[in-house]
Design an enzyme around this catalytic site. Sequence first.
Site, PDB file in Angstrom:
ATOM      1  N   ASP A 102      -6.061  -6.740   4.921  1.00  0.00           N
ATOM      2  CA  ASP A 102      -7.269  -6.091   4.214  1.00  0.00           C
ATOM      3  C   ASP A 102      -8.030  -7.125   3.766  1.00  0.00           C
ATOM      4  OD1 ASP A 102      -8.954  -4.334   2.633  1.00  0.00           O
ATOM      5  OD2 ASP A 102      -7.672  -4.189   1.104  1.00  0.00           O
ATOM      6  N   ASP A 127      -2.446 -18.409   3.325  1.00  0.00           N
ATOM      7  CA  ASP A 127      -3.438 -19.187   2.592  1.00  0.00           C
ATOM      8  C   ASP A 127      -3.893 -20.104   3.488  1.00  0.00           C
ATOM      9  OD1 ASP A 127      -0.845 -20.048   2.555  1.00  0.00           O
ATOM     10  OD2 ASP A 127      -0.734 -20.630   0.336  1.00  0.00           O
ATOM     11  N   TYR A 181       0.679  -1.084   0.000  1.00  0.00           N
ATOM     12  CA  TYR A 181      -0.022  -0.040   0.007  1.00  0.00           C
ATOM     13  C   TYR A 181       1.017   1.264  -0.102  1.00  0.00           C
ATOM     14  CZ  TYR A 181      -4.150  -2.747   0.866  1.00  0.00           C
ATOM     15  OH  TYR A 181      -5.166  -3.748   0.463  1.00  0.00           O
ATOM     16  N   LYS A 198       3.523 -14.692   4.538  1.00  0.00           N
ATOM     17  CA  LYS A 198       3.672 -15.681   3.292  1.00  0.00           C
ATOM     18  C   LYS A 198       5.619 -15.638   3.238  1.00  0.00           C
ATOM     19  CE  LYS A 198       2.278 -17.955  -0.191  1.00  0.00           C
ATOM     20  NZ  LYS A 198       1.701 -19.404  -0.072  1.00  0.00           N
TER      21      LYS A 198
END
Length: 334
Positions: free
Chosen positions: A228, A204, A124, A171
């Site tokens: 988000d 995930d 972002y 991740k």
Amino acid sequence: MKHKLPLIPGDGIGPEVTEATVEVVEAAGIEVEWEKMDAGTPAYAKHLTYLPDELVESIRRNRVAIKGPVSTPIGEGFPSINVTLRKTLNLFANFRPIKNLPGVKSRYANVDIIVVRENTEDLYSGLEHMVVPGVVESLKIITAEASTRIARFAFDYARRNSRKKVSAIHKANIMKLSDGLFLACVRQVAELYPEIQYEELIVDNTCMQMVLKPEQFDVMLLENLYGDIVSDLGAGLVGGLGLVPGANLGDDCALFEPVHGSAPKIAGTNSANPTAMLLSAVLMFQHLGEIERANRISFAVESVYIKGQVLTPDVGGTASTTQFTEAVMAHLVN
Ligand code: ATP
């Protein structure tokens, strides 16, 4: 005590849910002098800027504000208004309590998750450029300073509110450097809070676990993008975006806003659910020390859901925004 608070209705369904909130707050006996400010498209029409300086100044001056959704024109070169506001005011922590509301139908029971999302960096940062035509680079910025700061926020919150576990979501198996740095910082902070259980989960797998067994999560700590996405997923677990409040917190200022966006498809139809905005106001007044009156609003909202007679279409009812708001006001017990 009369509060002076900037109020940013925003666009889309923003003005409708804001009006509902102002009415309920007044009916609950909280005295507020609202300083109504424009942002986004309504601001552009008047001031030729999406984010007027006077809005930022007003929040700085008053330190606490409430805001409806503000949409940013997609793909036209404008930085997101929400992201700019959070960065300008250094509102580094995005705080989203995701909890079953009594009476709201959901496939899941016992969801009680606090999503803590880093608000100032990651993908972002808005640092994108075209390398050559057909190839675009978007920079993911992760710093030790911001990662440590948000980790402290999450663990402090957990300690102060007797939460048992913090789950850091990442991740790092793919983004070894950036998410690796985030995790390294969180681990250091976690050591200072030995009474709080700490775990790490890949994003995930987290999404699958949330859908299978959401009650396993307590405080979730995430970088900006994962935060988000996981927030919206969490909202879906408890009945949808119309229900989940939020806050953006920094050292100096606090800006309260619902998780949902401006939902342009239902804007102007008097069918938006004002619950997320109302509960954001509840968070704001709790923050301001108006605990008793804020709780009255929260109980009134819950009572309307428990009765289940006056509900907006997003949660299976047929009532309008106005009818739902009137029902909440009728349940405010003195
Ligand atoms: P943004 O990109 O601004 O974050 P978003 O992609 O999260 O927005 P929203 O505008 O929040 O999308 O809404 C997605 C859908 O959720 C809407 O089309 C609408 O159906 C539903 N929704 C969101 N907020 C509400 C609400 N307050 N009342 C009823 N439905 C809502």
